[in-house]
Design a protein around this motif. Structure first.
Motif, PDB file in Angstrom:
ATOM      1  N   GLU A  45       0.830  -1.206   0.000  1.00  0.00           N
ATOM      2  CA  GLU A  45       0.000   0.000   0.000  1.00  0.00           C
ATOM      3  C   GLU A  45       0.863   1.254   0.000  1.00  0.00           C
ATOM      4  O   GLU A  45       0.590   2.210  -0.731  1.00  0.00           O
ATOM      5  N   GLU A  46       1.916   1.266   0.822  1.00  0.00           N
ATOM      6  CA  GLU A  46       2.782   2.438   0.895  1.00  0.00           C
ATOM      7  C   GLU A  46       3.548   2.647  -0.401  1.00  0.00           C
ATOM      8  O   GLU A  46       3.717   3.787  -0.846  1.00  0.00           O
ATOM      9  N   ALA A  53       2.080   9.533  -5.417  1.00  0.00           N
ATOM     10  CA  ALA A  53       2.550  10.843  -4.965  1.00  0.00           C
ATOM     11  C   ALA A  53       3.636  11.378  -5.899  1.00  0.00           C
ATOM     12  O   ALA A  53       3.645  12.565  -6.239  1.00  0.00           O
ATOM     13  N   GLN A  54       4.533  10.495  -6.344  1.00  0.00           N
ATOM     14  CA  GLN A  54       5.570  10.916  -7.287  1.00  0.00           C
ATOM     15  C   GLN A  54       4.952  11.370  -8.605  1.00  0.00           C
ATOM     16  O   GLN A  54       5.408  12.350  -9.195  1.00  0.00           O
ATOM     17  N   ILE A  63       7.168  13.124   0.364  1.00  0.00           N
ATOM     18  CA  ILE A  63       6.417  11.885   0.584  1.00  0.00           C
ATOM     19  C   ILE A  63       6.768  11.318   1.955  1.00  0.00           C
ATOM     20  O   ILE A  63       5.887  10.852   2.689  1.00  0.00           O
ATOM     21  N   GLY A  64       8.035  11.393   2.326  1.00  0.00           N
ATOM     22  CA  GLY A  64       8.453  10.938   3.647  1.00  0.00           C
ATOM     23  C   GLY A  64       7.760  11.716   4.757  1.00  0.00           C
ATOM     24  O   GLY A  64       7.335  11.136   5.761  1.00  0.00           O
ATOM     25  N   GLU A  65       7.626  13.032   4.580  1.00  0.00           N
ATOM     26  CA  GLU A  65       6.921  13.859   5.565  1.00  0.00           C
ATOM     27  C   GLU A  65       5.465  13.422   5.693  1.00  0.00           C
ATOM     28  O   GLU A  65       4.923  13.319   6.797  1.00  0.00           O
ATOM     29  N   ASP A  74      -1.708  11.212  12.467  1.00  0.00           N
ATOM     30  CA  ASP A  74      -2.253  12.495  12.021  1.00  0.00           C
ATOM     31  C   ASP A  74      -2.802  12.354  10.610  1.00  0.00           C
ATOM     32  O   ASP A  74      -2.352  11.518   9.835  1.00  0.00           O
ATOM     33  N   THR A  75      -3.758  13.194  10.276  1.00  0.00           N
ATOM     34  CA  THR A  75      -4.273  13.232   8.924  1.00  0.00           C
ATOM     35  C   THR A  75      -3.420  14.221   8.141  1.00  0.00           C
ATOM     36  O   THR A  75      -3.416  15.408   8.459  1.00  0.00           O
ATOM     37  N   PRO A  76      -2.693  13.763   7.142  1.00  0.00           N
ATOM     38  CA  PRO A  76      -1.747  14.642   6.443  1.00  0.00           C
ATOM     39  C   PRO A  76      -2.350  15.473   5.317  1.00  0.00           C
ATOM     40  O   PRO A  76      -1.624  16.180   4.624  1.00  0.00           O
ATOM     41  N   CYS A  77      -3.660  15.429   5.152  1.00  0.00           N
ATOM     42  CA  CYS A  77      -4.266  16.065   3.975  1.00  0.00           C
ATOM     43  C   CYS A  77      -4.049  17.579   3.927  1.00  0.00           C
ATOM     44  O   CYS A  77      -3.840  18.134   2.851  1.00  0.00           O
TER      45      CYS A  77
END
Length: 158
Positions: A45-46, A53-54, A63-65, A74-77
């Motif tokens: 999945e990752e 993302a790329q 992407i690492g962040e 946390d929700t990174p949206c």
């Protein structure tokens, strides 16, 4: 799952998977008694997420962040939206820069067309006689990128 299985399912090569582990983008998987890496569905999945993302222009660092925020619960949206807005501004700036470059090159080409013997001894007179235009403030050098390689701009990052 072994690394070859993960590579087949994601389209990401085994060396790339190992590289992602080495830079901390992927967590190192547990190893079997014989030393083989044993991956889970989470890794698949990752890796699919990383590829998507790329394709949207995110760097491996970004992407690492995003993954770090997600793994922390946390929700990174909102972070993704901020990054996306920055990317869009950069793309729009680049389009304007390329448009100016295209216009300049088209203008020079129009002057060159019809010249039977454009050079004399020494350096090419076409280039020597070309109009010089100073880059706009904050604008760096333009480079033509070939499909076989990349050339980094010498422009400082914003």
């Amino acid at each position: 799952m072994l690394i070859g299985d993960v590579a087949d399912r994601t389209g990401v090569s085994a060396p790339t998977i190992r590289y992602y582990e080495s830079i901390g983008l992927l967590a190192p998987p547990p190893r079997s008694a014989t030393g083989y890496r044993r991956y889970t569905e989470t890794t698949v999945e990752e890796l699919r997420f990383i590829k998507k993302a790329q394709s949207l222009g995110f760097s491996l660092e970004e992407i690492g962040e995003i993954l770090k925020l997600s793994r922390a619960g946390d929700t990174p949206c909102s972070h993704v939206l901020d990054l996306s807005r920055r990317h869009l501004r950069a793309v729009e700036d680049r389009i304007q820069q390329l448009t100016r470059f295209r216009d300049q090159l088209a203008g020079e080409l129009a002057k060159w067309d019809g010249t039977r013997e454009p050079t004399s001894r020494g350096l090419c007179q076409i280039i020597i006689n070309a109009d010089e235009r100073a880059p706009d403030a904050g604008e760096g050098e333009l480079h033509v990128v070939r499909r076989t390689g990349r050339r980094k701009s010498r422009r400082p990052s914003r």
